[in-house]
Design an enzyme around this catalytic site. Structure first.
Site, PDB file in Angstrom:
ATOM      1  N   CYS A  88      45.992   5.179  14.209  1.00  0.00           N
ATOM      2  CA  CYS A  88      46.952   4.869  15.310  1.00  0.00           C
ATOM      3  C   CYS A  88      47.434   6.374  16.181  1.00  0.00           C
ATOM      4  O   CYS A  88      47.873   6.828  15.651  1.00  0.00           O
ATOM      5  CB  CYS A  88      47.813   4.339  14.950  1.00  0.00           C
ATOM      6  SG  CYS A  88      48.643   3.624  16.631  1.00  0.00           S
ATOM      7  N   GLY A  89      46.515   6.497  17.478  1.00  0.00           N
ATOM      8  CA  GLY A  89      47.082   7.795  18.036  1.00  0.00           C
ATOM      9  C   GLY A  89      48.137   7.972  19.258  1.00  0.00           C
ATOM     10  O   GLY A  89      49.217   8.627  18.559  1.00  0.00           O
ATOM     11  N   HIS A  90      48.532   6.586  19.604  1.00  0.00           N
ATOM     12  CA  HIS A  90      49.594   6.339  20.150  1.00  0.00           C
ATOM     13  C   HIS A  90      50.412   6.609  19.014  1.00  0.00           C
ATOM     14  O   HIS A  90      51.912   7.420  18.903  1.00  0.00           O
ATOM     15  CB  HIS A  90      49.553   5.421  21.723  1.00  0.00           C
ATOM     16  CG  HIS A  90      50.314   4.027  20.348  1.00  0.00           C
ATOM     17  ND1 HIS A  90      49.776   3.419  19.994  1.00  0.00           N
ATOM     18  CD2 HIS A  90      51.681   3.791  20.447  1.00  0.00           C
ATOM     19  CE1 HIS A  90      50.498   2.400  19.404  1.00  0.00           C
ATOM     20  NE2 HIS A  90      51.644   2.899  19.496  1.00  0.00           N
ATOM     21  N   HIS A 203      38.107  -3.095  17.954  1.00  0.00           N
ATOM     22  CA  HIS A 203      38.624  -2.806  18.880  1.00  0.00           C
ATOM     23  C   HIS A 203      37.553  -2.734  20.205  1.00  0.00           C
ATOM     24  O   HIS A 203      36.607  -2.452  19.785  1.00  0.00           O
ATOM     25  CB  HIS A 203      39.822  -1.551  19.374  1.00  0.00           C
ATOM     26  CG  HIS A 203      40.513  -1.102  18.465  1.00  0.00           C
ATOM     27  ND1 HIS A 203      40.626  -1.071  17.337  1.00  0.00           N
ATOM     28  CD2 HIS A 203      41.786  -1.364  18.870  1.00  0.00           C
ATOM     29  CE1 HIS A 203      41.669  -0.977  16.522  1.00  0.00           C
ATOM     30  NE2 HIS A 203      42.617  -1.312  17.931  1.00  0.00           N
ATOM     31  N   ASP A 228      46.155  -2.844  24.735  1.00  0.00           N
ATOM     32  CA  ASP A 228      46.419  -1.517  24.223  1.00  0.00           C
ATOM     33  C   ASP A 228      47.539  -1.343  26.137  1.00  0.00           C
ATOM     34  O   ASP A 228      46.495  -0.905  27.194  1.00  0.00           O
ATOM     35  CB  ASP A 228      45.932  -0.595  23.603  1.00  0.00           C
ATOM     36  CG  ASP A 228      46.523   0.856  23.303  1.00  0.00           C
ATOM     37  OD1 ASP A 228      48.153   1.280  23.693  1.00  0.00           O
ATOM     38  OD2 ASP A 228      46.974   1.539  22.334  1.00  0.00           O
ATOM     39  N   CYS A 232      45.146   4.687  24.413  1.00  0.00           N
ATOM     40  CA  CYS A 232      44.903   3.834  23.194  1.00  0.00           C
ATOM     41  C   CYS A 232      43.412   5.751  22.798  1.00  0.00           C
ATOM     42  O   CYS A 232      42.845   6.257  22.723  1.00  0.00           O
ATOM     43  CB  CYS A 232      43.793   3.105  23.403  1.00  0.00           C
ATOM     44  SG  CYS A 232      42.905   2.631  21.251  1.00  0.00           S
ATOM     45  N   GLY A 233      44.736   6.055  21.670  1.00  0.00           N
ATOM     46  CA  GLY A 233      44.011   7.171  20.878  1.00  0.00           C
ATOM     47  C   GLY A 233      42.827   7.571  20.455  1.00  0.00           C
ATOM     48  O   GLY A 233      42.039   7.953  20.516  1.00  0.00           O
ATOM     49  N   THR A 234      42.560   6.363  19.330  1.00  0.00           N
ATOM     50  CA  THR A 234      41.665   6.347  18.930  1.00  0.00           C
ATOM     51  C   THR A 234      40.692   5.929  20.070  1.00  0.00           C
ATOM     52  O   THR A 234      38.914   6.466  19.384  1.00  0.00           O
ATOM     53  CB  THR A 234      41.771   5.543  17.123  1.00  0.00           C
ATOM     54  OG1 THR A 234      42.676   3.968  17.637  1.00  0.00           O
ATOM     55  CG2 THR A 234      42.948   6.316  16.341  1.00  0.00           C
TER      56      THR A 234
HETATM   57  O1  PYC Z   1      46.419   4.242  20.125  1.00  0.00           O
HETATM   58  O2  PYC Z   1      45.200   4.542  18.361  1.00  0.00           O
HETATM   59  C1  PYC Z   1      46.086   4.651  19.492  1.00  0.00           C
HETATM   60  C2  PYC Z   1      45.657   3.034  18.686  1.00  0.00           C
HETATM   61  C3  PYC Z   1      45.014   1.924  18.233  1.00  0.00           C
HETATM   62  C4  PYC Z   1      45.585   0.876  18.267  1.00  0.00           C
HETATM   63  C5  PYC Z   1      47.106   0.587  19.066  1.00  0.00           C
HETATM   64  N1  PYC Z   1      47.221   1.752  19.752  1.00  0.00           N
END
Ligand code: PYC
Length: 309
Positions: A88-90, A203, A228, A232-234
């Protein structure tokens, strides 16, 4: 009465709840193995931390665990309303802000062991956090799927630490006022793409024109049907992999991804293996700590372990 200490933050509007004490003992070893034990033996703990009545569908939990690789500042398992996330990036940005808030880390570079590999986070003194994510790549371009009630739609399948289906042409307005329709539409896309034999896409990401000065706006549907609030980082990592593969963004160039709220992440990449289309994405954003709390788990409470669907 069990007590769990948590610190809450949000990254571009998307919440992260870091469990800093009171988590289950997972026996050490690789974080990937600890994830398996967390999944099979402690699912009610996951639900107690993030689900109602203490949490909500949008909350992402982050359990701090012992890293196997002792060069890492921490190991982490991310989870949500329906299960665990690979990465999870965030949440990693939120975790770094939380560790800094606790005085456990200072500005500089910190490695974090996740179930899908080690990521490297750099905390700047102004609070910006850059996450060098796991290698990311696209596995399929222009996959046509038949979406119930809509018809054919085409998108790319890509890995950015989670599996994404990325759609550029959809005819939807990417605005907060349209979130219900976007959720329903992307849920149906997810069901359609998961009949195609790819690794489970959990996702779905829609892209549209920027509205807050970025390069693009997105809407990201998460596995438990929440959207999100951050870019979303990923998901931004998966987007960078597609842009790189299509020659639309050069190595080291900047891509500003807006969320459905207009909050932004800045992304850049370096090639890991150009022939295989594998990039190393770096995602930069900011998180704000907004609560420290103790959760009480009282077995006499009928919803002690959260409301599970
Ligand atoms: O930021 O990767 C992300 C992420 C995945 C699900 C919610 N945020």
């Amino acid at each position: 009465m069990n007590k769990i200490s948590v610190i809450d933050s949000h990254t571009g509007g998307e919440p992260t709840r870091v469990v800093v004490a009171g988590g289950p003992e997972l026996g050490g070893g690789p974080v990937a193995g600890q994830l398996q034990r967390f999944r099979s033996q402690h699912d009610r703990f996951r639900s107690a931390v993030v689900n109602e009545p203490r949490g909500s569908d949008v909350l992402v939990g982050a359990l701090l665990v012992e890293p196997e690789d002792k060069s890492c500042a921490a190991g982490v398992i991310f989870f949500n309303n329906v299960g665990c996330l690979a990465m999870c990036g965030h949440g990693t940005i939120g975790l770094i802000a939380t560790l800094a808030h606790q005085g456990k880390i200072l500005p500089g570079t910190h490695k974090i062991e996740t179930p899908v590999g080690i990521v490297t986070a750099t905390l700047q003194s102004n609070g910006l956090v850059s996450v060098a994510n796991v290698p990311s790549y696209r596995t399929a371009k222009g996959v046509a799927v038949e979406v119930a009630g809509h018809g054919p739609i085409s998108g790319d399948v890509a890995w950015g630490g989670n599996w994404f289906f990325l759609v550029g042409e959809h005819g939807c307005e990417l605005s907060l006022g349209n979130v219900e329709a976007l959720t329903d539409f992307t849920w149906r896309i997810r069901q359609a793409v998961n009949t195609q034999g790819f690794p489970e896409v959990d996702h779905v990401e829609l892209f549209g024109p920027p509205q807050s000065g970025g390069d693009s706006r997105n809407f990201v549907l998460c596995p438990g049907k929440a959207y999100d609030r951050s870019p979303c980082g990923t998901g931004t990592s998966a987007k960078l992999a597609c842009l790189a593969a299509d020659g639309q963004l050069g190595e080291g160039e900047t891509w500003v991804q807006e969320s459905i709220l207009g909050s932004t992440f800045t992304g850049q990449y370096h090639w890991v293996n150009r022939a295989r289309g594998e990039i190393l994405p770096v995602i930069t954003g900011t998180a704000h700590v907004n609560a420290e709390a103790t959760l009480w788990l009282d077995e006499a409470d009928p919803f002690c372990w959260g409301i599970r669907s």
